[in-house]
Write an enzyme that holds these catalytic residues in place. Structure first.
Site, PDB file in Angstrom:
ATOM      1  N   ARG A 181      -0.913 -22.808   1.674  1.00 57.62           N
ATOM      2  CA  ARG A 181      -2.131 -23.183   2.633  1.00 57.62           C
ATOM      3  C   ARG A 181      -3.271 -23.408   1.695  1.00 57.62           C
ATOM      4  O   ARG A 181      -3.463 -24.527   1.633  1.00 57.62           O
ATOM      5  CB  ARG A 181      -2.516 -21.892   3.727  1.00 57.62           C
ATOM      6  CG  ARG A 181      -1.650 -21.808   4.705  1.00 57.62           C
ATOM      7  CD  ARG A 181      -1.710 -20.488   5.666  1.00 57.62           C
ATOM      8  NE  ARG A 181      -1.164 -19.504   4.584  1.00 57.62           N
ATOM      9  CZ  ARG A 181      -1.003 -18.277   4.885  1.00 57.62           C
ATOM     10  NH1 ARG A 181      -1.221 -18.153   6.063  1.00 57.62           N
ATOM     11  NH2 ARG A 181      -0.404 -17.415   4.108  1.00 57.62           N
TER      12      ARG A 181
ATOM     13  N   SER B 232       0.160 -15.268  10.427  1.00 53.12           N
ATOM     14  CA  SER B 232       0.547 -14.487  11.361  1.00 53.12           C
ATOM     15  C   SER B 232      -0.445 -13.126  11.671  1.00 53.12           C
ATOM     16  O   SER B 232      -0.539 -12.603  12.638  1.00 53.12           O
ATOM     17  CB  SER B 232       2.047 -13.681  10.904  1.00 53.12           C
ATOM     18  OG  SER B 232       2.826 -14.849  10.677  1.00 53.12           O
TER      19      SER B 232
ATOM     20  N   HIS C  69       4.210 -22.078   9.991  1.00 53.90           N
ATOM     21  CA  HIS C  69       5.497 -22.097   9.688  1.00 53.90           C
ATOM     22  C   HIS C  69       6.322 -23.172   9.884  1.00 53.90           C
ATOM     23  O   HIS C  69       7.361 -23.709   9.146  1.00 53.90           O
ATOM     24  CB  HIS C  69       6.140 -20.603  10.147  1.00 53.90           C
ATOM     25  CG  HIS C  69       5.456 -19.377   9.508  1.00 53.90           C
ATOM     26  ND1 HIS C  69       5.104 -18.338  10.490  1.00 53.90           N
ATOM     27  CD2 HIS C  69       5.467 -19.091   8.285  1.00 53.90           C
ATOM     28  CE1 HIS C  69       4.572 -17.468   9.525  1.00 53.90           C
ATOM     29  NE2 HIS C  69       4.754 -17.901   8.408  1.00 53.90           N
TER      30      HIS C  69
ATOM     31  N   LYS D 137       6.082  -2.493   6.127  1.00 55.02           N
ATOM     32  CA  LYS D 137       6.400  -1.200   6.566  1.00 55.02           C
ATOM     33  C   LYS D 137       5.949  -0.930   7.919  1.00 55.02           C
ATOM     34  O   LYS D 137       6.659  -0.323   8.608  1.00 55.02           O
ATOM     35  CB  LYS D 137       5.454  -0.189   5.725  1.00 55.02           C
ATOM     36  CG  LYS D 137       6.298  -0.083   4.382  1.00 55.02           C
ATOM     37  CD  LYS D 137       5.449   1.278   3.637  1.00 55.02           C
ATOM     38  CE  LYS D 137       5.903   1.167   2.075  1.00 55.02           C
ATOM     39  NZ  LYS D 137       4.862   0.645   1.082  1.00 55.02           N
TER      40      LYS D 137
HETATM   41  P1  ADP Z   1       5.571 -13.481   3.326  1.00 48.01           P
HETATM   42  O1  ADP Z   1       5.117 -12.167   4.007  1.00 48.01           O
HETATM   43  O2  ADP Z   1       7.006 -13.584   2.851  1.00 48.01           O
HETATM   44  O3  ADP Z   1       4.318 -13.964   2.850  1.00 48.01           O
HETATM   45  P2  ADP Z   1       5.032 -15.021   5.884  1.00 48.01           P
HETATM   46  O4  ADP Z   1       5.625 -15.105   7.065  1.00 48.01           O
HETATM   47  O5  ADP Z   1       3.645 -14.621   5.780  1.00 48.01           O
HETATM   48  O6  ADP Z   1       5.860 -14.063   4.800  1.00 48.01           O
HETATM   49  O7  ADP Z   1       5.061 -16.771   5.222  1.00 48.01           O
HETATM   50  C1  ADP Z   1       6.098 -17.324   4.844  1.00 48.01           C
HETATM   51  C2  ADP Z   1       5.706 -18.488   3.963  1.00 48.01           C
HETATM   52  O8  ADP Z   1       5.246 -19.282   4.837  1.00 48.01           O
HETATM   53  C3  ADP Z   1       4.948 -18.093   2.765  1.00 48.01           C
HETATM   54  O9  ADP Z   1       5.276 -19.143   1.524  1.00 48.01           O
HETATM   55  C4  ADP Z   1       3.445 -18.681   3.515  1.00 48.01           C
HETATM   56  O10 ADP Z   1       2.742 -18.927   2.201  1.00 48.01           O
HETATM   57  C5  ADP Z   1       3.867 -19.532   4.268  1.00 48.01           C
HETATM   58  N1  ADP Z   1       3.032 -20.008   5.420  1.00 48.01           N
HETATM   59  C6  ADP Z   1       2.414 -18.922   6.150  1.00 48.01           C
HETATM   60  N2  ADP Z   1       1.568 -19.502   7.130  1.00 48.01           N
HETATM   61  C7  ADP Z   1       1.468 -20.624   6.715  1.00 48.01           C
HETATM   62  C8  ADP Z   1       0.630 -21.867   7.428  1.00 48.01           C
HETATM   63  N3  ADP Z   1      -0.137 -21.669   8.362  1.00 48.01           N
HETATM   64  N4  ADP Z   1       1.047 -23.020   6.782  1.00 48.01           N
HETATM   65  C9  ADP Z   1       1.783 -23.132   5.641  1.00 48.01           C
HETATM   66  N5  ADP Z   1       2.579 -22.368   5.086  1.00 48.01           N
HETATM   67  C10 ADP Z   1       2.434 -21.093   5.684  1.00 48.01           C
END
Ligand code: ADP
Length: 158
Positions: free
Chosen positions: A90, A128, A17, A41
């Site tokens: 990703r 995550s 992120h 949830k």
């Molecule tokens: P959501 O539940 O909205 O998908 P996330 O916190 O899982 O929220 O992810 C937010 C954004 O960051 C999404 O666009 C996701 O694809 C991107 N993202 C998550 N992990 C990574 C990573 N390791 N590298 C690049 N982008 C990521």
């Protein structure tokens, strides 16, 4: 002034992120990283914990604001005067979901565009959900998350 919203669950924020966020700050005048209040949830961390950990993790970055929001992302974007939604990609597996989300958002609002950034290969596999799983099984998460997240989760476990 180009303002982008980087919306997500960030439960917790990872180095992947942060990589997307940092690239976003190099492209846009301001990036608002915003925790969605209604996306999960059964969250692992509360929204306040997630916001606090993001704030701790971005101390060396310029042009970043941290916030949380409820409701539709495009409504929040308009309220903040943002024209861009920033999302990270990703692997191909992210693509279908992200494309659907982006097309839905552009059907709902013509003014707000989604911009995708691709993470560095070394962060490609970080999610995550995997981090939560490793942490809950007493594994080492330090290489996947920023230091404040690592410290906070360790202290919470004691
Ligand atoms: P959501 O539940 O909205 O998908 P996330 O916190 O899982 O929220 O992810 C937010 C954004 O960051 C999404 O666009 C996701 O694809 C991107 N993202 C998550 N992990 C990574 C990573 N390791 N590298 C690049 N982008 C990521």
């Amino acid at each position: 002034m180009k303002v982008a919203i980087y919306p997500g669950s960030f439960d917790p924020i990872t180095k992947g992120h942060l990589d997307i966020l940092k690239s976003g700050t190099e492209i846009f005048d301001k990036v608002i990283i915003a925790v969605a209040r209604n996306s999960e949830k059964n969250p692992f961390l509360t929204v306040d914990e997630r916001v606090m950990l993001i704030k701790e993790s971005i101390k060396d970055m310029q042009n970043v604001e941290v916030d949380s929001f409820e409701g539709l992302t495009i409504d929040y974007a308009k309220q903040k005067g943002a024209q861009i939604l920033l999302r990270g990609l990703r692997a191909v597996s992210d693509f279908e979901y992200e494309m659907q989300l982006s097309q839905t958002n552009s059907a709902l609002s013509k003014e707000v565009k989604t911009v995708f950034l691709i993470t560095k290969p070394k962060y490609n596999f970080i999610s995550s959900s995997t981090i939560r799983e490793i942490f809950l099984n007493n594994g080492d998460i330090s290489m996947f998350v920023p230091q404040p997240v690592c410290d906070y989760l360790k202290s919470r476990n004691q």
